[in-house]
Design a protein around this motif. Structure first.
Motif, PDB file in Angstrom:
ATOM      1  N   TRP A   1       0.850  -1.197   0.000  1.00 28.56           N
ATOM      2  CA  TRP A   1       0.000   0.000   0.000  1.00 28.56           C
ATOM      3  C   TRP A   1       0.886   1.248   0.000  1.00 28.56           C
ATOM      4  O   TRP A   1       0.645   2.199  -0.748  1.00 28.56           O
ATOM      5  N   CYS A   2       1.914   1.243   0.833  1.00 26.80           N
ATOM      6  CA  CYS A   2       2.838   2.384   0.904  1.00 26.80           C
ATOM      7  C   CYS A   2       3.581   2.587  -0.415  1.00 26.80           C
ATOM      8  O   CYS A   2       3.724   3.710  -0.886  1.00 26.80           O
TER       9      CYS A   2
ATOM     10  N   VAL B   1       4.844   6.365  -0.437  1.00 23.75           N
ATOM     11  CA  VAL B   1       5.219   6.652   0.952  1.00 23.75           C
ATOM     12  C   VAL B   1       6.704   6.374   1.127  1.00 23.75           C
ATOM     13  O   VAL B   1       7.187   5.303   0.753  1.00 23.75           O
ATOM     14  N   SER B   2       7.436   7.331   1.676  1.00 24.98           N
ATOM     15  CA  SER B   2       8.880   7.156   1.838  1.00 24.98           C
ATOM     16  C   SER B   2       9.292   6.831   3.271  1.00 24.98           C
ATOM     17  O   SER B   2      10.401   6.374   3.502  1.00 24.98           O
TER      18      SER B   2
ATOM     19  N   LYS C   1      10.232  -5.623   5.849  1.00 23.56           N
ATOM     20  CA  LYS C   1       9.774  -5.551   4.458  1.00 23.56           C
ATOM     21  C   LYS C   1       9.870  -4.125   3.915  1.00 23.56           C
ATOM     22  O   LYS C   1      10.165  -3.922   2.736  1.00 23.56           O
ATOM     23  N   ALA C   2       9.640  -3.148   4.771  1.00 25.27           N
ATOM     24  CA  ALA C   2       9.759  -1.749   4.340  1.00 25.27           C
ATOM     25  C   ALA C   2      11.206  -1.434   3.963  1.00 25.27           C
ATOM     26  O   ALA C   2      11.463  -0.813   2.918  1.00 25.27           O
TER      27      ALA C   2
ATOM     28  N   ARG D   1      11.938   4.105   4.510  1.00 28.03           N
ATOM     29  CA  ARG D   1      12.558   4.414   5.805  1.00 28.03           C
ATOM     30  C   ARG D   1      11.582   4.069   6.933  1.00 28.03           C
ATOM     31  O   ARG D   1      10.374   4.279   6.812  1.00 28.03           O
ATOM     32  N   VAL D   2      12.107   3.569   8.046  1.00 27.49           N
ATOM     33  CA  VAL D   2      11.299   3.240   9.216  1.00 27.49           C
ATOM     34  C   VAL D   2      11.781   4.084  10.384  1.00 27.49           C
ATOM     35  O   VAL D   2      12.978   4.160  10.645  1.00 27.49           O
ATOM     36  N   GLU D   3      10.853   4.759  11.057  1.00 28.67           N
ATOM     37  CA  GLU D   3      11.174   5.543  12.244  1.00 28.67           C
ATOM     38  C   GLU D   3      10.343   5.051  13.413  1.00 28.67           C
ATOM     39  O   GLU D   3       9.169   4.727  13.261  1.00 28.67           O
ATOM     40  N   TRP D   4      10.982   5.005  14.574  1.00 28.50           N
ATOM     41  CA  TRP D   4      10.314   4.570  15.803  1.00 28.50           C
ATOM     42  C   TRP D   4      10.059   5.794  16.662  1.00 28.50           C
ATOM     43  O   TRP D   4      10.963   6.577  16.933  1.00 28.50           O
TER      44      TRP D   4
END
Length: 123
Positions: free
Chosen positions: A11-12, A17-18, A57-58, A64-67
């Motif tokens: 979906w992203c 979606v970045s 998977k992202a 990019r993944v941010e917590w």
């Protein structure tokens, strides 16, 4: 969790979606300690596992993944930034300053998307 995480990442990708921001779940079991929880670990908790699958998977897809630290996200108004315990009553959110109303979980998600907590760590 594999199918859901794949659907989220797809979906992203389809929408350009970045960055995906998710709340940092570490320490969540320490906040809710009950006898029946002693044998459970965070790593077996479905939400945590789903987050790990999404992040994995992202990253493979170049997203990019941010917590984000979830502290106060469902007590802070996403419109005016006012944070107060009184803003949240169960699932209901009503800002005592500007009057904005919404579902507390939706408000929390909105604030996480904005990374209002000041803790957004790239992973």
């Amino acid at each position: 969790d594999h199918k859901i995480s794949r659907a989220i990442v797809d979906w992203c990708l389809a929408r350009g979606v970045s960055t995906i921001r998710m709340e940092k779940l570490e320490g969540i079991r320490r906040r809710k300690t009950r006898k029946r929880d002693f044998g459970r670990s965070l790593h077996s908790w479905s939400f945590y596992r789903l987050q790990q699958f999404i992040a994995y998977k992202a990253r493979l897809a170049g997203i990019r993944v941010e917590w984000v630290n979830p502290k106060e996200t469902s007590r802070t108004c996403p419109r005016c930034g006012h944070c107060a315990k009184e803003n949240r009553n169960g699932i209901r959110f009503r800002c005592r300053k500007c009057g904005y109303r919404g579902h507390a979980d939706a408000v929390g998600a909105w604030n996480i998307s904005l990374a209002i907590s000041g803790l957004a760590e790239a992973a």
